[in-house]
Design a protein around this motif. Structure first.
Motif, short mmCIF file in Angstrom:
data_model
loop_
_atom_site.label_atom_id
_atom_site.label_comp_id
_atom_site.label_asym_id
_atom_site.label_seq_id
_atom_site.Cartn_x
_atom_site.Cartn_y
_atom_site.Cartn_z
N PRO A 1 0.82 -1.22 0.00
CA PRO A 1 0.00 0.00 0.00
C PRO A 1 0.86 1.27 0.00
N ASP A 2 1.92 1.29 0.81
CA ASP A 2 2.79 2.48 0.83
C ASP A 2 3.45 2.72 -0.51
N GLN A 3 3.86 1.62 -1.14
CA GLN A 3 4.55 1.76 -2.43
C GLN A 3 3.60 2.32 -3.49
N LEU A 4 2.34 1.86 -3.46
CA LEU A 4 1.36 2.39 -4.42
C LEU A 4 1.16 3.89 -4.18
N ARG B 1 3.38 5.94 -2.89
CA ARG B 1 4.59 6.60 -3.35
C ARG B 1 4.57 6.82 -4.87
N LEU B 2 4.05 5.84 -5.60
CA LEU B 2 4.02 5.94 -7.06
C LEU B 2 2.79 6.71 -7.55
N ARG B 3 2.01 7.21 -6.59
CA ARG B 3 0.77 7.94 -6.91
C ARG B 3 -0.17 7.09 -7.76
N LEU B 4 -0.19 5.82 -7.47
CA LEU B 4 -1.16 4.95 -8.13
C LEU B 4 -2.40 4.93 -7.22
N ASP B 5 -3.23 5.97 -7.40
CA ASP B 5 -4.30 6.20 -6.43
C ASP B 5 -5.62 5.54 -6.82
N GLY B 6 -5.70 5.02 -8.04
CA GLY B 6 -6.98 4.47 -8.51
C GLY B 6 -7.31 3.14 -7.86
N ASN B 7 -8.32 2.50 -8.41
CA ASN B 7 -8.69 1.19 -7.89
C ASN B 7 -7.63 0.15 -8.23
N VAL B 8 -7.60 -0.89 -7.39
CA VAL B 8 -6.59 -1.93 -7.54
C VAL B 8 -7.24 -3.22 -8.01
N TRP B 9 -6.71 -3.83 -9.07
CA TRP B 9 -7.25 -5.05 -9.64
C TRP B 9 -6.20 -6.14 -9.52
N LEU B 10 -6.42 -7.04 -8.58
CA LEU B 10 -5.43 -8.09 -8.32
C LEU B 10 -5.72 -9.31 -9.19
N VAL B 11 -4.72 -9.69 -10.01
CA VAL B 11 -4.86 -10.89 -10.84
C VAL B 11 -3.87 -11.92 -10.33
N VAL C 1 -13.36 -0.81 -14.68
CA VAL C 1 -11.96 -0.39 -14.62
C VAL C 1 -11.79 0.96 -15.30
N GLU C 2 -10.87 1.79 -14.76
CA GLU C 2 -10.63 3.11 -15.35
C GLU C 2 -9.15 3.31 -15.66
N ARG C 3 -8.87 4.32 -16.48
CA ARG C 3 -7.51 4.60 -16.94
C ARG C 3 -6.48 4.74 -15.80
N GLY C 4 -6.90 5.33 -14.70
CA GLY C 4 -5.96 5.60 -13.62
C GLY C 4 -5.80 4.44 -12.65
N ASP C 5 -6.37 3.29 -12.96
CA ASP C 5 -6.31 2.14 -12.05
C ASP C 5 -5.01 1.36 -12.25
N VAL C 6 -4.80 0.39 -11.38
CA VAL C 6 -3.58 -0.40 -11.49
C VAL C 6 -3.90 -1.89 -11.37
N ILE C 7 -3.26 -2.67 -12.21
CA ILE C 7 -3.37 -4.13 -12.12
C ILE C 7 -2.18 -4.65 -11.32
N ARG D 1 -6.46 0.76 -23.75
CA ARG D 1 -5.19 1.14 -24.41
C ARG D 1 -4.03 1.27 -23.44
N GLY D 2 -4.13 0.57 -22.33
CA GLY D 2 -2.96 0.52 -21.45
C GLY D 2 -3.18 1.18 -20.10
N ILE D 3 -3.07 0.39 -19.03
CA ILE D 3 -3.11 0.95 -17.68
C ILE D 3 -1.88 0.43 -16.92
N ALA D 4 -1.67 0.96 -15.72
CA ALA D 4 -0.46 0.61 -14.96
C ALA D 4 -0.50 -0.84 -14.48
N VAL D 5 0.67 -1.45 -14.41
CA VAL D 5 0.77 -2.79 -13.81
C VAL D 5 1.94 -2.81 -12.84
N VAL D 6 1.72 -3.47 -11.70
CA VAL D 6 2.80 -3.73 -10.74
C VAL D 6 3.00 -5.23 -10.71
N GLN D 7 4.23 -5.67 -10.89
CA GLN D 7 4.50 -7.10 -10.90
C GLN D 7 4.86 -7.57 -9.49
#
Ligand SMILES: NC(=O)c1ccc[n+]([C@@H]2O[C@H](COP(=O)([O-])OP(=O)(O)OC[C@H]3O[C@@H](n4cnc5c(N)ncnc54)[C@H](O)[C@@H]3O)[C@@H](O)[C@H]2O)c1
Ligand SMILES: [Zn+2]
Length: 536
Positions: free
Chosen positions: A200-203, A205-215, A268-274, A295-301
């Motif tokens: 959560p802190d890392q998100l 820090r990266l200003r990934l403030d949108g909804n989170v989609w865990l796959v 899902v919206e543009r500012g979200d993160v997978i 057309r592309g949203i953020a992903v954290v591995q």
């Protein structure tokens, strides 16, 4: 280390502007190597080149740089070409915190068009720089302790970033992150036990403030996904989750469509993160979904296998399999962050763990002799997941890939070395109907390529034996199982996708820690080596 910072990068990347600013902040002297050369030679650089030749220039340069590296603290702006001298590379790495100022060559060309005192660039600086950039990027990336992407920063911001990185590195007892810098994105890789709790802190820090989609997949979600969801919820995040069926056979467009359906029907919206929590299958597939949905949203591995931690989660290659072959549909999409929580490896089956370490050993053989040595020595502890050792080894192995990818995002140069062991590895993997794990097949492929290298006079018996010992220490196979049809392997190699103009491009080691690409290996030699490697 060292109270010395050395700036490397192409001509025009800002070394001589930024250098004095850094020196000022730290209260250190500033040394401009080019200026020192002019002083030592008593004539401008253009004249040294014109009258005495490049060779002479390089000799003065080496002398001046060695001097600067043995003096008291300082900030050193190096010439763009120092990295082409192996001795100077070593000297820089040993005695300075090396920072690569990384800027797109087109931009440099524009800045430099007017500059008259740059003898190597000729009439068309942009084209000359482009050629030079291709040759040198991989070198810069491989010796840099830190990379600063300069395109959008002011000189003062660049200087601050260098000082920050240097200070952090001085105070950290062990390294806890490495950086990837590609045109497609800049991000950190972190590896140690317990990292998922920092998510959560890392998100934030990266200003990934949108909804989170865990796959994740059906194996990993119950083991580790719940904890991730809990942490996110505790931090007040809205998190949704989806499990794909486990296994390579589900790395398909059908599964991609299922994930699209879930995301799009849930808003899902543009500012979200997978978040891609799993092995390479989840990482590749969820990364591809992230590359394409809206057309592309953020992903954290969030890799959960050794293979994903040291290899597949890094570098931005995403995609799925097609009936015609593996990984044939995909996109480049760099993650915003890679968090390798080594604690999750405890639930990974032992054979799966061992297979992942193959890629780490491979990185050692092709480019990092010290990593190779530590892997070999500490194999038992790494297999037992002893910490902090395991996190450090994973980070170093990941760091090698990060450096290669930073120099060569789209696999045109250095990145091809990562295919070491894979030409025969892929053929064996397919020919065994995937009963051999990828890492096991690559281990055998490394023995085959190493033996080919020995036969063509590139690699020594001792080095090949060391490679075998390292693989065996991780309980990896080094011989071809009986019953494999070698003719089929040879046929498959001919259709390998890394073939160019029908000639196989072999990655062959020249010693532990270095490799080259050769396309002149005779087919009979390959057949011979395969025969020799079959289990007795
Ligand atoms: N993108 C790239 O650059 C790149 C590079 C190399 C490989 N790959 C891809 O990676 C894939 C292979 O990755 P992999 O070896 O991680 O396979 P995988 O994702 O199939 O994982 C292996 C198995 O381990 C399970 N698992 C994962 N983490 C676990 C954990 N912590 N505890 C218990 N079980 C766990 C998975 O459910 C799966 O059954 C292939 O599809 C390959 O094409 C991609
Ligand atoms: Zn591999």
């Amino acid at each position: 280390m060292q109270h010395r910072i050395a700036l490397i990068g192409l001509s025009g990347s800002g070394k001589t502007t930024v250098g004095p600013l850094i020196a000022q902040v730290l209260g250190w002297p500033y040394v401009d190597i080019d200026a020192q050369i002019v002083a030592a030679a008593g004539q401008p650089i253009t004249e040294i080149f014109a009258q005495r030749g490049e060779q002479h220039f390089r000799e003065i340069e080496a002398k001046v740089l060695h001097q600067a590296l043995s003096d008291a603290p300082g900030v050193i702006a190096t010439g763009g070409g120092v990295v082409e001298n192996t001795q100077l590379q070593v000297a820089l790495q040993e005695s300075a915190f090396v920072v690569w100022l990384h800027a797109p060559p087109q931009q440099l060309g524009a800045r430099l068009r007017a500059a008259a005192d740059r003898p190597l660039l000729g009439d068309d600086p942009a084209a000359a720089l482009q050629r030079m950039a291709e040759r040198r990027s991989a070198l810069y990336a491989s010796i840099a302790d830190w990379i600063v992407p300069t395109a959008t920063l002011t000189p003062q911001q660049i200087a601050d970033e260098v000082v920050r990185a240097f200070t952090r590195q001085q105070s950290a007892p062990t390294t806890s992150s490495v950086q990837v810098t590609t045109p497609g994105g800049h991000y950190l890789i972190e590896a140690r036990a317990g990292l998922l709790d920092t998510l959560p802190d890392q998100l934030d820090r990266l200003r990934l403030d949108g909804n989170v989609w865990l796959v994740s997949d059906t194996t990993v979600m119950p083991l580790h996904g719940q904890r991730v969801l809990k942490r996110l919820q505790e931090a007040g995040r809205t998190a949704h989750s989806f499990s794909i069926p486990m296994g390579e056979q589900h790395k398909t467009l059908d599964t991609v469509r299922d994930v699209y359906d879930w995301l799009l029907s849930s808003g899902v919206e543009r500012g979200d993160v997978i978040l891609a929590l799993g092995g390479g299958v989840v990482g590749d597939l969820a990364g591809f979904v992230a590359a394409t949905v809206l057309r592309g949203i953020a992903v954290v591995q969030l890799p959960t296998t050794v293979l994903a931690m040291v290899d597949s989660a890094i570098g931005g290659k995403t995609g799925v399999d097609h009936a015609v072959g593996k990984n044939l549909v995909g996109a480049f999409h760099q993650p915003r962050l890679v968090l390798a929580d080594t604690a999750v490896l405890a639930t990974l089956p032992a054979a799966e763990r061992a297979a992942g370490w193959t890629e780490a050993i491979k990185h050692g053989v092709i480019g990092d002799a010290a990593l190779f040595e530590d892997l070999r020595r500490h194999a038992e502890k790494a297999l037992a997941l002893e910490e902090p050792l395991t996190g450090q080894l994973i980070l170093r192995a990941a760091g090698y890939k990060a450096r290669v990818v930073s120099g060569d995002e789209r696999e045109q140069g250095e990145r091809i070395l990562l295919n070491y062991g894979h030409t025969i590895g892929h053929a064996l993997e397919a020919e065994s109907n995937y009963t051999l794990r990828h890492g096991e097949a690559v281990a055998i492929g490394m023995m085959a390529a190493g033996t080919i290298a020995l036969r063509v006079g590139l690699f020594s018996h001792e080095a090949l034996a060391e490679q075998r010992a390292a693989l065996e220490a991780f309980r990896l196979p080094t011989r071809i199982p009986q019953g494999v049809d070698l003719n089929q392997i040879l046929a498959r190699i001919g259709s390998d996708k890394k073939v160019r103009a029908k000639r196989v491009r072999w990655v062959l080691p020249t010693r532990i820690g270095a490799a080259v690409v050769r396309s002149d290996v005779p087919g009979e030699l390959v057949a011979d080596v395969l025969q020799e490697l079959v289990s007795q």
